[in-house]
Design a protein around this motif. Structure first.
Motif, PDB file in Angstrom:
ATOM      1  N   GLY A 182      10.996  28.551  -0.110  1.00 49.37           N
ATOM      2  CA  GLY A 182       9.899  28.890  -1.013  1.00 49.37           C
ATOM      3  C   GLY A 182       8.615  28.155  -0.657  1.00 49.37           C
ATOM      4  N   ILE A 183       8.746  26.903  -0.193  1.00 51.15           N
ATOM      5  CA  ILE A 183       7.570  26.155   0.246  1.00 51.15           C
ATOM      6  C   ILE A 183       6.927  26.826   1.449  1.00 51.15           C
ATOM      7  CG2 ILE A 183       6.806  23.954   1.234  1.00 51.15           C
ATOM      8  CD1 ILE A 183       8.889  22.566  -0.465  1.00 51.15           C
ATOM      9  N   ALA A 184       7.745  27.308   2.376  1.00 48.92           N
ATOM     10  CA  ALA A 184       7.209  28.010   3.554  1.00 48.92           C
ATOM     11  C   ALA A 184       6.409  29.235   3.136  1.00 48.92           C
ATOM     12  CB  ALA A 184       8.346  28.387   4.493  1.00 48.92           C
ATOM     13  N   ALA A 185       6.923  29.990   2.173  1.00 50.85           N
ATOM     14  CA  ALA A 185       6.203  31.180   1.697  1.00 50.85           C
ATOM     15  C   ALA A 185       4.891  30.794   1.036  1.00 50.85           C
ATOM     16  CB  ALA A 185       7.091  31.965   0.727  1.00 50.85           C
ATOM     17  N   ARG A 186       4.883  29.680   0.292  1.00 48.81           N
ATOM     18  CA  ARG A 186       3.654  29.247  -0.379  1.00 48.81           C
ATOM     19  C   ARG A 186       2.597  28.827   0.628  1.00 48.81           C
ATOM     20  NH1 ARG A 186       6.371  24.915  -4.221  1.00 48.81           N
ATOM     21  NH2 ARG A 186       4.217  24.153  -4.392  1.00 48.81           N
ATOM     22  N   ILE A 187       3.008  28.187   1.713  1.00 45.69           N
ATOM     23  CA  ILE A 187       2.044  27.757   2.728  1.00 45.69           C
ATOM     24  C   ILE A 187       1.453  28.954   3.460  1.00 45.69           C
ATOM     25  CG2 ILE A 187       1.807  26.490   4.900  1.00 45.69           C
ATOM     26  CD1 ILE A 187       3.918  24.548   3.859  1.00 45.69           C
ATOM     27  N   LEU A 188       2.314  29.888   3.872  1.00 44.79           N
ATOM     28  CA  LEU A 188       1.839  31.044   4.634  1.00 44.79           C
ATOM     29  C   LEU A 188       0.996  31.982   3.785  1.00 44.79           C
ATOM     30  CD1 LEU A 188       5.113  31.805   6.626  1.00 44.79           C
ATOM     31  CD2 LEU A 188       3.011  30.776   7.504  1.00 44.79           C
ATOM     32  N   HIS A 243       8.974  38.417   0.032  1.00 38.25           N
ATOM     33  CA  HIS A 243       7.814  39.155   0.541  1.00 38.25           C
ATOM     34  C   HIS A 243       6.717  39.254  -0.520  1.00 38.25           C
ATOM     35  CE1 HIS A 243      10.866  40.398   3.524  1.00 38.25           C
ATOM     36  NE2 HIS A 243       9.832  40.538   4.330  1.00 38.25           N
ATOM     37  N   LEU A 244       7.110  39.381  -1.793  1.00 37.17           N
ATOM     38  CA  LEU A 244       6.099  39.389  -2.848  1.00 37.17           C
ATOM     39  C   LEU A 244       5.363  38.057  -2.911  1.00 37.17           C
ATOM     40  CD1 LEU A 244       7.953  41.225  -5.789  1.00 37.17           C
ATOM     41  CD2 LEU A 244       6.060  42.093  -4.403  1.00 37.17           C
ATOM     42  N   THR A 245       6.101  36.970  -2.764  1.00 38.82           N
ATOM     43  CA  THR A 245       5.478  35.651  -2.794  1.00 38.82           C
ATOM     44  C   THR A 245       4.458  35.479  -1.683  1.00 38.82           C
ATOM     45  OG1 THR A 245       7.486  34.707  -3.757  1.00 38.82           O
ATOM     46  CG2 THR A 245       5.955  33.171  -2.707  1.00 38.82           C
ATOM     47  N   MET A 246       4.791  35.995  -0.517  1.00 45.17           N
ATOM     48  CA  MET A 246       3.920  35.810   0.635  1.00 45.17           C
ATOM     49  C   MET A 246       2.755  36.802   0.675  1.00 45.17           C
ATOM     50  SD  MET A 246       5.575  34.878   4.369  1.00 45.17           S
ATOM     51  CE  MET A 246       6.222  36.494   4.470  1.00 45.17           C
ATOM     52  N   LEU A 247       2.993  38.042   0.256  1.00 42.46           N
ATOM     53  CA  LEU A 247       2.047  39.113   0.558  1.00 42.46           C
ATOM     54  C   LEU A 247       1.239  39.630  -0.626  1.00 42.46           C
ATOM     55  CD1 LEU A 247       4.374  41.214   2.912  1.00 42.46           C
ATOM     56  CD2 LEU A 247       2.566  39.630   3.580  1.00 42.46           C
ATOM     57  N   THR A 248       1.682  39.431  -1.856  1.00 40.41           N
ATOM     58  CA  THR A 248       1.018  40.067  -2.998  1.00 40.41           C
ATOM     59  C   THR A 248      -0.468  39.706  -3.097  1.00 40.41           C
ATOM     60  OG1 THR A 248       3.107  40.124  -4.209  1.00 40.41           O
ATOM     61  CG2 THR A 248       1.089  40.422  -5.479  1.00 40.41           C
ATOM     62  N   PRO A 249      -0.861  38.431  -3.077  1.00 37.50           N
ATOM     63  CA  PRO A 249      -2.303  38.136  -3.190  1.00 37.50           C
ATOM     64  C   PRO A 249      -3.120  38.695  -2.024  1.00 37.50           C
ATOM     65  CG  PRO A 249      -0.994  36.171  -3.607  1.00 37.50           C
ATOM     66  CD  PRO A 249      -0.067  37.187  -3.037  1.00 37.50           C
TER      67      PRO A 249
END
Length: 513
Positions: free
Chosen positions: A420-426, A310-316
């Motif tokens: 992890g790739i999915a999180a980077r794309i979303l 969730h941090l990877t997807m939502l922090t920025p």
């Protein structure tokens, strides 16, 4: 001797072999384009009745046996001449009495001949018979069994799959020494003729899932299968989704554990990565080390992985939303610090984050493609140097560098690289929503992602099982990992034939006293 065929004519791959040795050798050389690596040798031997036996051996240099082994095959073939009167008798003598230490297959057509010849077999042919022998003299030149480089563990087995299919199936057999472990072989790819193996545990696997796997594999019609991802893209349920619906692993212990849960494994010759279906969302956050450590520690680490995702997807996106629209939600002191940092920055928060994220993705990709000796230094030193230089130049704020760093580090916590790739794309889509609508846009993106996840299926199994639909008994091994004696049943979402994993262990070791 009959006249040779016109080289320009098309040879049917299923055409029967000729009983004339020279005709067969001519057909082989013509169909293979007189390739230099296809070696032939002919010789003759006088039979006991005085007639001459004409024999020939064809093999592929480099993937067939060493030259000394080929020479032994020649001498054995010559020996057969003194044991028989007819070519058919010589063929039987070689198969039953002489070539006893090799796997031997009878072939009768040109298509079968090329299938085994190009796989590394030696083809033995005699003049006067329509039959040939394919002798297993495959000389395997491959990377030895090594520790997996992607899915490494602190405690656990140190062996990983290799590029040789037979070695991979053998490693599975070592893990599951049961006659219920069945393996079905298929050949996919018109030109590559790649062998794949479908493995499952009979009596546990769901027959509906197994039948879907077979049907989807049988529908594949492509010229080449060079890696397991070729198979994955053909058999996955949804093409347009960032989330992986087929699990892959290079660890035999992981694949064996999945087979014992009722899943199906697909192994492809030439790649160390095996596919496992059906794949569930929670499965991509589980590491094999979770079952080699204490349950309480495994639960803590597993929760940390979900938090990191969730941090990877939502922090920025949350940072952009708060600093652009909802500043009142931040402490006053922090607002003043962020405002003072942004005084000299010419870009809005979204563009600032986008620049940093793209820069980091470029550095990460460069570190992967660079030689190993310098790749790691580029990723670490390059990120520090560029980040500090960007702050000093007034292009980005120090807070944004911290946010991007946390995002990048959290991405490496997940054990499954494709998740992890999915999180980077979303992440980029959520950043745009946060810059446009604030926290409302971020929450809207989360809702859309959740709805999409709940609609996904992997070979008929809901992707979000056992959380949606919820299976309370399966919660023992989802977000948490309870002690192994408490996990008496296999996951109910898989609908396996035999759900019982172990006998009842409610009393525990204390009952012995």
């Amino acid at each position: 001797m009959t006249p040779m065929m016109d080289p320009n004519e098309t040879q049917d791959a299923n055409e029967k072999l000729s009983d004339i040795l020279e005709q067969n050798l001519f057909n082989i050389k013509r169909e293979i384009g007189n390739s230099f690596d296809i070696k032939t040798r002919t010789f003759q031997k006088r039979l006991s009745d005085g007639s001459m036996l004409h024999a020939g051996v064809v093999y592929t240099e480099g993937i067939s046996a060493l030259q000394s082994k080929i020479s032994d095959l020649f001498s054995e073939t010559e020996t057969a001449g003194s044991l028989c009167l007819q070519p058919s008798e010589c063929m039987d003598a070689m198969k039953q009495s002489i070539l006893t230490d090799a796997n031997i297959i009878d072939i009768f057509s040109l298509g079968e001949l090329f299938h085994y010849l190009l796989a590394g077999y030696c083809i033995v042919m005699l003049d006067g018979t329509h039959r040939a022998l394919a002798v297993d003299t495959v000389d395997v030149k491959a990377r030895p069994v090594e520790e997996p480089s992607v899915q490494s563990v602190v405690r656990g087995p140190r062996e990983g799959f290799s590029e040789v299919l037979s070695w991979n199936t053998a490693m599975l057999r070592r893990k599951i020494k049961s006659r219920n472990l069945w393996m079905e072989s298929r050949v996919v790819g018109r030109e590559t003729q790649t062998t794949i193996v479908v493995a499952y545990v009979k009596g546990i696997v769901n027959d509906d899932v197994l039948e879907k796997v077979r049907k989807r594999l049988d529908r594949i019609d492509i010229d080449a299968i060079l890696e397991s991802n070729y198979i994955e893209e053909f058999i996955q349920d949804k093409q347009l989704t960032s989330f992986p619906t087929v699990f892959n692993s290079e660890r035999p212990d992981v694949v064996a554990a999945q087979l014992l849960e009722g899943k199906v494994a697909i192994l492809v010759d030439g790649t160390p990565f095996a596919l496992v279906v059906p794949a569930l969302f929670v499965q991509f956050f589980q590491s094999p080390e979770d079952y080699y450590q204490r349950a309480d520690f495994a639960t803590l680490i597993r929760i940390l992985r979900f938090i990191s995702f969730h941090l990877t997807m939502l922090t920025p996106s949350i940072y952009i939303a708060l600093t652009t629209f909802q500043q009142e939600l931040l402490p006053t002191t922090l607002i003043f610090n962020l405002a003072s940092q942004r005084e000299g920055v010419p870009f809005p928060a979204f563009l600032e984050a986008l620049i940093m994220e793209v820069t980091f993705e470029i550095l990460r990709e460069a570190s992967v493609r660079m030689p190993k000796t310098v790749g790691q230094s580029i990723s670490i030193v390059g990120t520090l140097v560029i980040g500090q230089a960007a702050v000093d130049a007034g292009l980005v704020t120090a807070g944004m560098v911290i946010v991007v760093s946390i995002t990048a580090i959290s991405n490496f916590v997940m054990p499954a690289f494709n998740m992890g790739i999915a999180a980077r794309i979303l992440r980029f889509g959520l950043m745009a929503l946060g810059a446009t609508f604030g926290l409302f846009g971020v929450f809207l993106g989360i809702i859309l992602i959740t709805v999409r996840l709940c609609n996904l299926k992997s070979f008929g199994v809901p992707y979000m099982s056992p959380m949606a639909p919820i299976h309370f008994k399966d919660q023992k091994d989802s977000l948490f990992r309870v002690p192994l004696p408490w996990m008496q049943l296999r996951p109910g979402s898989m609908k396996t034939k035999n759900r019982v994993r172990q006998k009842h262990y409610a009393d525990g070791p204390e009952s012995e006293s």
